[in-house]
Write a protein that holds these residues in place. Structure first.
Motif, PDB file in Angstrom:
ATOM      1  N   ILE A  23       0.841  -1.207   0.000  1.00  0.00           N
ATOM      2  CA  ILE A  23       0.000   0.000   0.000  1.00  0.00           C
ATOM      3  C   ILE A  23       0.871   1.249   0.000  1.00  0.00           C
ATOM      4  O   ILE A  23       0.584   2.217  -0.717  1.00  0.00           O
ATOM      5  CB  ILE A  23      -0.970  -0.022   1.202  1.00  0.00           C
ATOM      6  CG1 ILE A  23      -2.021  -1.109   0.990  1.00  0.00           C
ATOM      7  CG2 ILE A  23      -1.627   1.329   1.408  1.00  0.00           C
ATOM      8  CD1 ILE A  23      -2.907  -1.358   2.185  1.00  0.00           C
ATOM      9  N   ALA A  24       1.946   1.229   0.765  1.00  0.00           N
ATOM     10  CA  ALA A  24       2.847   2.387   0.797  1.00  0.00           C
ATOM     11  C   ALA A  24       3.482   2.628  -0.562  1.00  0.00           C
ATOM     12  O   ALA A  24       3.601   3.770  -1.002  1.00  0.00           O
ATOM     13  CB  ALA A  24       3.920   2.182   1.854  1.00  0.00           C
ATOM     14  N   ASN A  30       6.151  10.458  -4.210  1.00  0.00           N
ATOM     15  CA  ASN A  30       7.571  10.566  -4.539  1.00  0.00           C
ATOM     16  C   ASN A  30       8.048   9.213  -5.058  1.00  0.00           C
ATOM     17  O   ASN A  30       7.856   8.179  -4.412  1.00  0.00           O
ATOM     18  CB  ASN A  30       8.335  10.975  -3.281  1.00  0.00           C
ATOM     19  CG  ASN A  30       9.790  11.243  -3.557  1.00  0.00           C
ATOM     20  OD1 ASN A  30      10.289  10.956  -4.645  1.00  0.00           O
ATOM     21  ND2 ASN A  30      10.466  11.810  -2.579  1.00  0.00           N
ATOM     22  N   LEU A  31       8.696   9.208  -6.214  1.00  0.00           N
ATOM     23  CA  LEU A  31       9.119   7.959  -6.835  1.00  0.00           C
ATOM     24  C   LEU A  31      10.194   7.240  -6.022  1.00  0.00           C
ATOM     25  O   LEU A  31      10.189   6.020  -5.914  1.00  0.00           O
ATOM     26  CB  LEU A  31       9.623   8.227  -8.252  1.00  0.00           C
ATOM     27  CG  LEU A  31       8.560   8.647  -9.263  1.00  0.00           C
ATOM     28  CD1 LEU A  31       9.209   8.926 -10.612  1.00  0.00           C
ATOM     29  CD2 LEU A  31       7.503   7.586  -9.395  1.00  0.00           C
ATOM     30  N   THR A  70      15.952  -2.437  -7.122  1.00  0.00           N
ATOM     31  CA  THR A  70      15.923  -1.104  -6.517  1.00  0.00           C
ATOM     32  C   THR A  70      16.998  -0.210  -7.130  1.00  0.00           C
ATOM     33  O   THR A  70      16.730   0.955  -7.443  1.00  0.00           O
ATOM     34  CB  THR A  70      16.131  -1.223  -5.000  1.00  0.00           C
ATOM     35  OG1 THR A  70      15.103  -2.045  -4.462  1.00  0.00           O
ATOM     36  CG2 THR A  70      16.096   0.133  -4.337  1.00  0.00           C
ATOM     37  N   ALA A  71      18.180  -0.747  -7.331  1.00  0.00           N
ATOM     38  CA  ALA A  71      19.250   0.041  -7.941  1.00  0.00           C
ATOM     39  C   ALA A  71      18.878   0.455  -9.362  1.00  0.00           C
ATOM     40  O   ALA A  71      19.113   1.602  -9.769  1.00  0.00           O
ATOM     41  CB  ALA A  71      20.541  -0.761  -7.933  1.00  0.00           C
ATOM     42  N   MET A  72      18.280  -0.475 -10.112  1.00  0.00           N
ATOM     43  CA  MET A  72      17.882  -0.143 -11.489  1.00  0.00           C
ATOM     44  C   MET A  72      16.809   0.942 -11.512  1.00  0.00           C
ATOM     45  O   MET A  72      16.871   1.878 -12.323  1.00  0.00           O
ATOM     46  CB  MET A  72      17.379  -1.400 -12.197  1.00  0.00           C
ATOM     47  CG  MET A  72      18.488  -2.362 -12.521  1.00  0.00           C
ATOM     48  SD  MET A  72      17.976  -3.935 -13.214  1.00  0.00           S
ATOM     49  CE  MET A  72      16.744  -3.509 -14.368  1.00  0.00           C
ATOM     50  N   TYR A  73      15.824   0.842 -10.619  1.00  0.00           N
ATOM     51  CA  TYR A  73      14.775   1.871 -10.561  1.00  0.00           C
ATOM     52  C   TYR A  73      15.354   3.229 -10.158  1.00  0.00           C
ATOM     53  O   TYR A  73      14.991   4.267 -10.722  1.00  0.00           O
ATOM     54  CB  TYR A  73      13.668   1.485  -9.587  1.00  0.00           C
ATOM     55  CG  TYR A  73      12.661   0.525 -10.150  1.00  0.00           C
ATOM     56  CD1 TYR A  73      12.057   0.749 -11.375  1.00  0.00           C
ATOM     57  CD2 TYR A  73      12.275  -0.606  -9.440  1.00  0.00           C
ATOM     58  CE1 TYR A  73      11.129  -0.129 -11.885  1.00  0.00           C
ATOM     59  CE2 TYR A  73      11.351  -1.483  -9.940  1.00  0.00           C
ATOM     60  CZ  TYR A  73      10.778  -1.242 -11.165  1.00  0.00           C
ATOM     61  OH  TYR A  73       9.866  -2.112 -11.659  1.00  0.00           O
ATOM     62  N   LEU A  74      16.274   3.214  -9.175  1.00  0.00           N
ATOM     63  CA  LEU A  74      16.848   4.482  -8.733  1.00  0.00           C
ATOM     64  C   LEU A  74      17.700   5.111  -9.823  1.00  0.00           C
ATOM     65  O   LEU A  74      17.690   6.335  -9.995  1.00  0.00           O
ATOM     66  CB  LEU A  74      17.663   4.272  -7.458  1.00  0.00           C
ATOM     67  CG  LEU A  74      16.828   3.952  -6.211  1.00  0.00           C
ATOM     68  CD1 LEU A  74      17.729   3.669  -5.027  1.00  0.00           C
ATOM     69  CD2 LEU A  74      15.866   5.077  -5.893  1.00  0.00           C
ATOM     70  N   ALA A  76      17.163   4.741 -13.028  1.00  0.00           N
ATOM     71  CA  ALA A  76      16.206   5.237 -14.020  1.00  0.00           C
ATOM     72  C   ALA A  76      15.559   6.539 -13.561  1.00  0.00           C
ATOM     73  O   ALA A  76      15.375   7.464 -14.355  1.00  0.00           O
ATOM     74  CB  ALA A  76      15.131   4.185 -14.281  1.00  0.00           C
ATOM     75  N   ILE A  77      15.250   6.625 -12.276  1.00  0.00           N
ATOM     76  CA  ILE A  77      14.657   7.865 -11.754  1.00  0.00           C
ATOM     77  C   ILE A  77      15.664   9.002 -11.836  1.00  0.00           C
ATOM     78  O   ILE A  77      15.312  10.145 -12.137  1.00  0.00           O
ATOM     79  CB  ILE A  77      14.172   7.650 -10.306  1.00  0.00           C
ATOM     80  CG1 ILE A  77      12.954   6.728 -10.306  1.00  0.00           C
ATOM     81  CG2 ILE A  77      13.828   8.970  -9.641  1.00  0.00           C
ATOM     82  CD1 ILE A  77      12.546   6.270  -8.934  1.00  0.00           C
ATOM     83  N   LYS A  78      16.933   8.692 -11.594  1.00  0.00           N
ATOM     84  CA  LYS A  78      17.978   9.720 -11.656  1.00  0.00           C
ATOM     85  C   LYS A  78      18.098  10.291 -13.063  1.00  0.00           C
ATOM     86  O   LYS A  78      18.404  11.467 -13.244  1.00  0.00           O
ATOM     87  CB  LYS A  78      19.314   9.124 -11.217  1.00  0.00           C
ATOM     88  CG  LYS A  78      20.419  10.114 -11.114  1.00  0.00           C
ATOM     89  CD  LYS A  78      21.693   9.440 -10.651  1.00  0.00           C
ATOM     90  CE  LYS A  78      22.835  10.443 -10.663  1.00  0.00           C
ATOM     91  NZ  LYS A  78      24.104   9.803 -10.288  1.00  0.00           N
TER      92      LYS A  78
END
Length: 87
Positions: A23-24, A30-31, A70-74, A76-78
């Motif tokens: 849910i969180a 915030n991504l 998580t590293a890949m998403y971060l 990509a967000i960067k």
């Protein structure tokens, strides 16, 4: 408290933790916060696999689901910007 009661209490706590983390992850605007919530979800899920006596799956879930994804998403967000694209 015997082992079976402890097992079910632990299962309920892990299930509740999974629901709260999911849910969180959906509710955060915030991504980065959402990605961190997804990493927490993966860590709790790896705990569930360990409790269910699948330690190899738990290690894979922790390594791939929590760390690598998580590293890949971060990363990509960067690479994204806050600007909207107007066509």
């Amino acid at each position: 408290m015997n082992f079976e009661e402890l097992f079910w209490v632990l299962q309920a706590m892990v299930g509740l933790g999974l629901v709260i983390a999911a849910i969180a992850a959906v509710r955060f605007k915030n991504l980065v916060s959402a990605v961190i919530a997804m990493a927490v979800f993966s860590l709790i899920l790896s705990l569930e696999f360990y409790i269910l006596q699948a330690p190899d799956v738990a290690i894979a879930e922790a390594g791939v689901g929590a760390c690598l994804t998580t590293a890949m998403y971060l990363l990509a967000i960067k690479k994204t910007t806050d600007e909207e694209v107007i066509e």
